[in-house]
Structures are given as C-alpha cells and as structure tokens.
Scaffold this motif. Structure first.
Motif, PDB file in Angstrom:
ATOM      1  N   THR A   1      41.306  53.421 -18.993  1.00 33.90           N
ATOM      2  CA  THR A   1      41.983  52.167 -18.717  1.00 33.90           C
ATOM      3  C   THR A   1      42.298  51.463 -20.025  1.00 33.90           C
ATOM      4  O   THR A   1      41.892  51.912 -21.105  1.00 33.90           O
ATOM      5  N   SER A   2      43.013  50.377 -19.931  1.00 31.45           N
ATOM      6  CA  SER A   2      43.206  49.475 -21.057  1.00 31.45           C
ATOM      7  C   SER A   2      42.517  48.161 -20.691  1.00 31.45           C
ATOM      8  O   SER A   2      41.813  48.082 -19.674  1.00 31.45           O
ATOM      9  N   THR A   3      42.705  47.132 -21.489  1.00 25.80           N
ATOM     10  CA  THR A   3      42.102  45.844 -21.133  1.00 25.80           C
ATOM     11  C   THR A   3      42.739  45.280 -19.867  1.00 25.80           C
ATOM     12  O   THR A   3      42.136  44.461 -19.174  1.00 25.80           O
ATOM     13  N   THR A   4      43.945  45.743 -19.571  1.00 29.40           N
ATOM     14  CA  THR A   4      44.592  45.460 -18.289  1.00 29.40           C
ATOM     15  C   THR A   4      44.630  46.759 -17.496  1.00 29.40           C
ATOM     16  O   THR A   4      45.040  47.799 -18.017  1.00 29.40           O
ATOM     17  N   LEU A   5      44.202  46.731 -16.259  1.00 25.36           N
ATOM     18  CA  LEU A   5      44.128  47.953 -15.465  1.00 25.36           C
ATOM     19  C   LEU A   5      45.520  48.506 -15.177  1.00 25.36           C
ATOM     20  O   LEU A   5      46.376  47.796 -14.626  1.00 25.36           O
ATOM     21  N   PRO A   6      45.780  49.777 -15.512  1.00 25.89           N
ATOM     22  CA  PRO A   6      47.062  50.398 -15.177  1.00 25.89           C
ATOM     23  C   PRO A   6      47.208  50.566 -13.666  1.00 25.89           C
ATOM     24  O   PRO A   6      46.213  50.714 -12.937  1.00 25.89           O
ATOM     25  N   ALA A   7      48.437  50.586 -13.199  1.00 25.56           N
ATOM     26  CA  ALA A   7      48.705  50.711 -11.764  1.00 25.56           C
ATOM     27  C   ALA A   7      48.135  52.008 -11.200  1.00 25.56           C
ATOM     28  O   ALA A   7      47.618  52.038 -10.074  1.00 25.56           O
ATOM     29  N   SER A   8      48.210  53.101 -11.975  1.00 27.36           N
ATOM     30  CA  SER A   8      47.713  54.389 -11.486  1.00 27.36           C
ATOM     31  C   SER A   8      46.202  54.352 -11.270  1.00 27.36           C
ATOM     32  O   SER A   8      45.679  54.983 -10.340  1.00 27.36           O
ATOM     33  N   VAL A   9      45.492  53.602 -12.097  1.00 31.68           N
ATOM     34  CA  VAL A   9      44.038  53.492 -11.969  1.00 31.68           C
ATOM     35  C   VAL A   9      43.678  52.648 -10.743  1.00 31.68           C
ATOM     36  O   VAL A   9      42.767  52.989  -9.978  1.00 31.68           O
ATOM     37  N   ILE A  10      44.395  51.554 -10.552  1.00 34.91           N
ATOM     38  CA  ILE A  10      44.148  50.703  -9.381  1.00 34.91           C
ATOM     39  C   ILE A  10      44.379  51.496  -8.096  1.00 34.91           C
ATOM     40  O   ILE A  10      43.575  51.450  -7.157  1.00 34.91           O
ATOM     41  N   GLN A  11      45.466  52.255  -8.069  1.00 36.90           N
ATOM     42  CA  GLN A  11      45.784  53.040  -6.880  1.00 36.90           C
ATOM     43  C   GLN A  11      44.710  54.091  -6.615  1.00 36.90           C
ATOM     44  O   GLN A  11      44.292  54.291  -5.468  1.00 36.90           O
ATOM     45  N   TYR A  12      44.233  54.763  -7.671  1.00 34.20           N
ATOM     46  CA  TYR A  12      43.191  55.784  -7.503  1.00 34.20           C
ATOM     47  C   TYR A  12      41.917  55.156  -6.934  1.00 34.20           C
ATOM     48  O   TYR A  12      41.292  55.711  -6.021  1.00 34.20           O
TER      49      TYR A  12
ATOM     50  N   VAL B   1      36.576  46.465 -21.570  1.00 29.60           N
ATOM     51  CA  VAL B   1      36.802  46.560 -20.116  1.00 29.60           C
ATOM     52  C   VAL B   1      36.348  45.236 -19.495  1.00 29.60           C
ATOM     53  O   VAL B   1      35.199  45.093 -19.071  1.00 29.60           O
ATOM     54  N   PRO B   2      37.229  44.248 -19.424  1.00 29.88           N
ATOM     55  CA  PRO B   2      36.824  42.906 -18.980  1.00 29.88           C
ATOM     56  C   PRO B   2      36.459  42.871 -17.493  1.00 29.88           C
ATOM     57  O   PRO B   2      37.194  43.384 -16.646  1.00 29.88           O
ATOM     58  N   THR B   3      35.348  42.246 -17.189  1.00 26.10           N
ATOM     59  CA  THR B   3      34.930  42.082 -15.794  1.00 26.10           C
ATOM     60  C   THR B   3      35.959  41.282 -15.004  1.00 26.10           C
ATOM     61  O   THR B   3      36.223  41.563 -13.822  1.00 26.10           O
ATOM     62  N   LYS B   4      36.554  40.298 -15.655  1.00 24.81           N
ATOM     63  CA  LYS B   4      37.546  39.458 -14.975  1.00 24.81           C
ATOM     64  C   LYS B   4      38.691  40.302 -14.428  1.00 24.81           C
ATOM     65  O   LYS B   4      39.157  40.091 -13.296  1.00 24.81           O
ATOM     66  N   GLU B   5      39.135  41.279 -15.221  1.00 30.42           N
ATOM     67  CA  GLU B   5      40.230  42.152 -14.789  1.00 30.42           C
ATOM     68  C   GLU B   5      39.791  43.036 -13.627  1.00 30.42           C
ATOM     69  O   GLU B   5      40.554  43.281 -12.687  1.00 30.42           O
ATOM     70  N   LEU B   6      38.557  43.511 -13.673  1.00 22.93           N
ATOM     71  CA  LEU B   6      38.049  44.354 -12.589  1.00 22.93           C
ATOM     72  C   LEU B   6      37.888  43.554 -11.301  1.00 22.93           C
ATOM     73  O   LEU B   6      38.265  44.012 -10.213  1.00 22.93           O
ATOM     74  N   THR B   7      37.332  42.370 -11.418  1.00 18.93           N
ATOM     75  CA  THR B   7      37.121  41.526 -10.240  1.00 18.93           C
ATOM     76  C   THR B   7      38.446  41.160  -9.582  1.00 18.93           C
ATOM     77  O   THR B   7      38.579  41.155  -8.351  1.00 18.93           O
TER      78      THR B   7
END
Length: 747
Positions: A185-196, A214-220
């Motif tokens: 991933t990057s600091t912003t989640l790529p669309a392909s990763v979110i979809q997976y 890997v920011p928790t805020k982005e994951l949440t």
C-alpha cells in the motif's frame, strides 16, 4: 479441567526435553558461525542463493533486478511453489541466469511484473529455451501484490508500505512460512487493495510499520480492522518486532542477515529463509543495530568462552595486562563511559587482563563480571611467559616451525609476550625479536584471579549459523566479526549486560536405559560419517502390547509431499517424498496388525492437487479435507527434516496450539517423540509447537513427525534402510498405543 490438562502437559513436555544447563555469571558478545552467500553483483547473488537451496525446481520466478516491490510481495507465492527467485535486467535474460535455468530444469518460469518491467523479448528467449512461461503483473506494484495474493489460500493478510522496501522485507519470511499474502500500500490505500480487502474479508490483518507509513486513520476510513501492528521507530526496530512476534514459528537454529539499506541481495534470500524456517534480520553495513543485536542475542543458546573462564595457557589471546593505579580502586563499568553502571570496584594494585580497547577504556573481566575500566588509572604491561621446554625453546623469524632459528631460549627463562598469531608468541631475547611456540610457554601467574580448573571447551554450534546475504560492500567484514564474537559493537546499547546463557546444552539421561551418558546437543551430533546398515536391528513393536490394541481406532496416515513435490533432498540425492511413503506403508502394516483402520492421504507417488501448476496450499488443503471428512481419530503426518547445515541430525514431533484438540495433540506428540527416540536413538530435538497447515486445520489430534535429517549424509543413509523405516513405523505405533494407554484427564 482444561487448566489441569495444560499443567500436566507442561510437565510432561518439560520432562521429555529437559535441559541440564550449568550457568555462568556474565554476559558475552554474540557468537555465531557465519557463511556469506554472495556474488559479484545482485544477479549472481540471487544465483548463489538458488544454488544453495535448490537442486532442481518445477517453477522459477523471474524478476527485474531493480524491482523490489514485486519480488518481495512474491515471497509467500514462491514458497508455496518451492520456487527460487532469480533476477535479470528488463530487456533480456542474463546469460548466467540462462545457465541456472538449465541447471534447475523447471517446467515453467513465472515473469513477475508487466511488460514495462520484463519486456516481451524475455518471453521469446524463454520460448527459445523450450520453457513455458506465465506472467503475473498489474498496472502498478499494489495491484501486482493483489494478484499474487489471489494465488494463495489464507484467512489473513499482511499490509506493508510499498513505497520503500524495509518493512515489507521484514514481513517476507513471516509471510512465507505462514503462507499469508503481502499486500502493498501507500499512505493512501490504492483502490485495488481496498477491493481485495472487501472481497476477501480477512480474519486477521497484520500491519507492518508505524503510523507514518500505514496511517490508522486511512485504514479506519476504509473499514480495515487492524488485529496487530508491528512497527518501531526505524526499520531495524520494526524488523526486530516482526521477528520477535514470529519467534514460535521459526524452528531453525539459523539466521539470515540482509542489508537494511539496499534490497537486491535480500529479495531472493527471503524464499530460502522461509524454506529453512529461519528469520530474516536487517542490518547496517558496518555494525548491528541494537534492536537486531538483541534479537540475535536472544537467539543464542550458549555463551561463548569468556576471558575468565579459560586457564592461563598458550591459548589465551589477551597478552596485555593492566595494574590498577587508583588508590581507592577502579570501577568496572557496564559500558565504556563514566556514566555506565558500576558492576564492581577492582582493588588498587590489582592486575587484570585487558581484552579490548575502545577509546580511553579497556574491556576486562574481574570476579566473573565483564565490563570496562578507564585507561587513565592503569599501568599497562605485556604478559610474561616462562619457557617450559626442557631443552630450551627456539626463537624463530616467522610464526612457523619451518621458520629460521634465531636463538634458543633456555628453560625457565621469563620472556615478555608482545604479540600472538595462532599458537605462536612474539617476544624479544638477546636483542633478537621473533616467535616461539605457545605449546612450551607457561603464562606467569600475575592475574588478580586464577581459575582453579581448566574450562571445558564450549560448543558454539548450537547457536546456529548466520547466513549473510551479499558481499562485504553490502554487509561489511566488521559487522561479520561482531556476529562471530571477535570484536565489539560500537553501539553502547549492545555493550550492556545481557541475561546469562548456559555454557553448554545437555539432554537428560534416560533412566529406563540405565546409563549415565549424556546425549549430545541437538545440533552437535556425534561425528559419525560412515553408516553401517548391519547395526539397524529390527524391533518387535508388539512386545508387551495386547493383541488388537488399536481395535476400533481409525488413523489417517499422511506421507508428506509426493508427485511433483519431491520435498527435501539428500546429498546422494534421495527425496523426502519417497522416504515418507516407505515409512507410511510400513506403518500401515503395523497399525492394521494392531487392529486399527488405516486411511491414507496418498498411498503412491502423487500430489493432492487437481489443478496445474502444482500448488502447495491446494495440496495441503486436500490432505486436510480427507482427514476431516474421514472423521479419523488421529492424524499422523510423516516427514524428513532438512537443514543448510549438513551436520544437523535428530528427530522432532510437532503439534499445533491452533488445533481444536490442542492438548490431545500435544500429548500425542510427546508420546510419539519419546517412543521414536527410544527406538531409533536419534538426537532428541523435542516435541514442539508449530503452525503447520495440516496441524492447525485438522479437527482431530494431529502431529507431524520429522523423522531424521535427509540433509545429513548419515541420516540420509538410515532413511533409505527398510529396517530403519520399519523401526520408525513400529515406534510410531508404540507412541500411539501409549497415548491411548495413558489418556489425559477427562474434561
């Protein structure tokens, strides 16, 4: 009652593999043997790694030599296929790689990355070599990691930043051993990763690295649920945290060491480390970072020899001595600093051995404590020796018995020892400077303390081997000598006093055998090099056991590997898949004679894959499915062990804490391990916990027996002997019988 079971099993397991360990009182530096796996460049280093770990391969993975994200994310996939990773430039296959492909003779080469990474010309070259090829590549590194993840069967996911390599590299052997996909991933989640993530909904999400990468805020924000985050203040602490988290998964005594500054030499090594069940550590070029140093220290089993544990004889390498001049005595400190903790005060006028100098501080040992003293309060002198040879001792111009003789020094003459090379001391006599043999020199008894008895040589082989990935331009010689215990780290944190380790590892005597011999340490087998098959005597496993003792029991036998998966190979070569099947067939005969119903996962040389190419995960899942559908009472998986260190011998039996019959599995492992060791007399490496796929996913009590080391020439020969195979089968039966005869308390 579950607590009672756990307590009973803890006692049983401890008795089965107890260690008699005399302790010494001071911490010592690292002490490992080392081996470099390195070539002239990154391409050749990958080839050396391939040659170290593979005699042949059904599949080879080919990566562009500057493309770290794809190759690191490929580690669990490569481990699944037992495929080495080779590197080449993007527009053509390096001629050296062509030779390695010819040596490995794969059925298929998988190109990792898109055509911008490995160009179409490479496809044509592979076709010209009559090699099939496939390509796995997305529009970017993130999508490629997702495509690789889809090749695996896992309920877990590792998420690491793909914009730099260290965190993903730290996770690689974790992922390889546990068969968990690495998603970049990057600091912003790529669309392909979110979809997976949305499609697979993994039960366990491991995030590697801190908040910055890997920011928790982005994951949440994207509904990712973190189960575990493993991150430190830098890449080395993150690496140490990952390795520490996984410590129960690593079964090898060995370590792999890669650069934390540059990636190429490490990426191919992740697969070999995973295959060896060994952790991969990261380091700087010229020193070992404290977080990693601590992990290496924790990995050690025994202390290296210390300055005060050796008698004063010709083998002592400390030739300088110091006399304390401070009237109130001199503080021995934990670190070479006036702020270091005081360990003890050395009295005024005491004479001490000086082991090492760092700036204005000397390292020394006093009253079993090793630390540092200020050079400002010492008078430094060389050691003195007395000639003990009755006819005098020749002074030679070189440190060799073939050196020219300068003069003969009479017996009982006292000489100053100003240098040492091996078993030779440098000294001056009658204005002539030369070398004398240490065998005929007695060191003067001027130390403040003298050992009362000579120390037993300490066997350091049990600490394992450190495989250094890359040449001295990547990981320098000084770092290597730190690992070997020859010099000290320059980091103050690495000079602290670590908890003491035993000076040796012994295994207990077996009271039932009525002898007092101590079994050698697990990784220090007796120096047996020639196998005498006549010494294998066939046992009668039914002696003292009632007829039809296993009547009504259904037992699943799982001969490891098979078909295209040869398993480990021996030096002659022989293959694990054949040995496991032979033992399984012998076990079948024995169990049926005892009245059991026997079911096989395989009874011939096949895999349980229904698709091509071969997939280890599919094969393992097939074994699990057969076991669970059969509703067998026990699951017995038979394997051969292997190590890069061909001296390693012994037997281990594994169980899994994740098996729903955890306590019964542990009880079964202890019972079978004890019976096998008593029967075939191999080194006892103990019953052990492991997360092996077939152990954690079967629903009945399950064990995996690593019978012996096929990589060791002596044990390889034993594994080929039908008498040995039958004796192993008989021992497994005895272990199963004892398991039922001595059940755990009912819940």
């Amino acid at each position: 009652m579950a607590l009672l079971k756990k307590l009973i099993l803890s006692v049983i397991t401890s008795l089965a593999f107890a260690l008699c360990t005399p302790f010494i009182t001071q911490a010592s530096p690292l002490a490992f043997s080392t081996e470099r796996i390195a070539g002239q460049d990154r391409v050749e280093t990958a080839l050396k790694i391939s040659q170290k770990g593979w005699d042949s391969a059904l599949t080879v993975i080919l990566c562009e030599y500057n493309d770290y994200p794809d190759s690191i994310a490929a580690t669990p996939f490569a481990v699944n296929l037992n495929a080495p990773i080779l590197l080449t430039k993007g527009d053509s296959i390096d001629p050296r790689v062509v030779k390695e492909l010819q040596r490995l003779s794969p059925d298929k080469v998988i190109l990792l990355g898109g055509t911008a990474c490995l160009q179409p010309a490479i496809e044509k070259e592979l076709e010209g070599l009559s090699l099939q090829w496939d390509r796995i590549g997305g529009i970017d590194r993130y999508e490629t990691s997702v495509l690789l993840a889809k090749q695996l069967f896992s309920d877990s996911m590792i998420l690491a930043n793909g914009d730099n390599f260290p965190d993903a590299l730290s996770a690689a052997t974790f992922a390889g051993i546990k068969q968990i996909p690495i998603i970049l991933t990057s600091t912003t989640l790529p669309a392909s990763v979110i979809q997976y993530y949305q499609e697979t909904a993994p039960k366990h999400l491991f995030v590697i690295g801190g908040e910055v990468v890997v920011p928790t805020k982005e994951l949440t924000k994207n509904n990712f649920t973190i189960e575990t985050r493993l991150g430190g203040y830098d890449r080395y602490e993150t690496n140490a945290k990952v390795v520490s988290f996984m410590k129960d998964t690593y079964h090898s005594n060995d370590l792999f060491l890669a650069s934390g500054i540059t990636f190429p030499d490490a990426v191919a090594g992740t697969v070999l480390a995973s295959k060896s069940n060994a952790p991969l550590l990261l380091t700087e070029k010229d020193d070992i970072p404290p977080a990693v140093y601590s992990i290496m220290r924790e990995h050690m089993k025994v202390e290296p020899p210390t300055q005060d544990s050796n008698p004063s004889n010709g083998t002592n390498s400390s030739l300088n001595q110091g006399k304390v001049t401070a009237s109130g005595g001199l503080n021995l400190r934990e670190t070479p600093s006036s702020t270091g903790n005081v360990l003890i005060t050395i009295p005024a006028a005491a004479t001490i051995d000086l082991i090492e100098k760092q700036d204005q501080w000397y390292k020394t040992t006093y009253q079993s404590k090793t630390g540092w003293v200020s050079a400002d309060y010492l008078t430094v002198t060389s050691k003195m020796g007395v000639i003990s040879a009755s006819g005098g001792l020749n002074l030679r111009d070189t440190p060799s018995s073939s050196g020219s003789m300068l003069v003969t020094i009479p017996k009982d003459t006292s000489v100053e020892l100003i240098d040492q090379q091996g078993q030779w001391y440098k000294t001056t006599y009658q204005s002539k400077t030369g070398w004398i043999s240490a065998d005929y020199v007695t060191l003067s008894q001027t130390n403040a303390e003298k050992p009362t008895t000579p120390a037993t040589p300490i066997n350091l082989s049990v600490n394992g081997q450190v495989y250094i990935l890359g040449g001295t331009g990547i990981i320098g010689s000084y770092a290597q000598t730190i690992i070997e215990g020859k010099v000290s780290s320059k980091y103050t944190d690495n000079l602290k006093t670590f908890p003491s380790l035993p000076s040796e590892i012994k295994q207990p005597t077996d009271p039932s055998r009525g002898d007092d011999d101590i079994t050698p340490p697990a990784d220090n087998p007796p120096p047996v090099t020639t196998y005498d098959p006549s010494k294998e005597v066939l046992i009668n496993p039914f002696e003292g056991i009632p007829a039809q003792a296993l009547s009504g029991k259904t037992i699943m036998i799982d001969p490891g590997h098979g078909g295209p998966d040869k398993g480990a190979s021996g030096p002659t070569p022989t293959y694990e898949k054949n040995n496991t099947l032979a033992i399984a067939m012998a076990l079948n005969d024995t169990l049926k004679q005892a009245g059991a119903t026997v079911i096989f996962t395989r009874d011939r040389d096949v895999s349980l894959c229904t698709n091509t190419p071969y997939s280890e995960v599919e094969d393992l899942q097939g074994r699990v499915n057969l076991a669970n559908q059969s509703k067998a009472d026990l699951f017995i998986s038979i394997h051969n062990d292997a190590s890069l260190n061909t001296n390693v011998q012994g037997t281990s039996t594994y169980y899994s804490e994740d098996n729903p019959k955890q306590y019964e599995s542990q009880h079964l492992a202890v019972s079978i391990q004890s019976a096998v060791i008593d029967t075939i007399k191999t080194n006892n490496r103990g019953p052990k916990q492991s997360g092996f796929y077939v152990l954690r996913n079967t629903t009945m009590p399950s064990i995996l027996l690593e019978t012996a080391f096929i990589s060791n020439p002596y044990e390889e020969a034993r594994l080929q002997n039908p008498t040995f195979q039958k004796n192993v089968a008989g021992a497994i039966f005895i272990g199963i019988y004892n398991y039922y005869k001595n059940p755990l308390p009912e819940a």
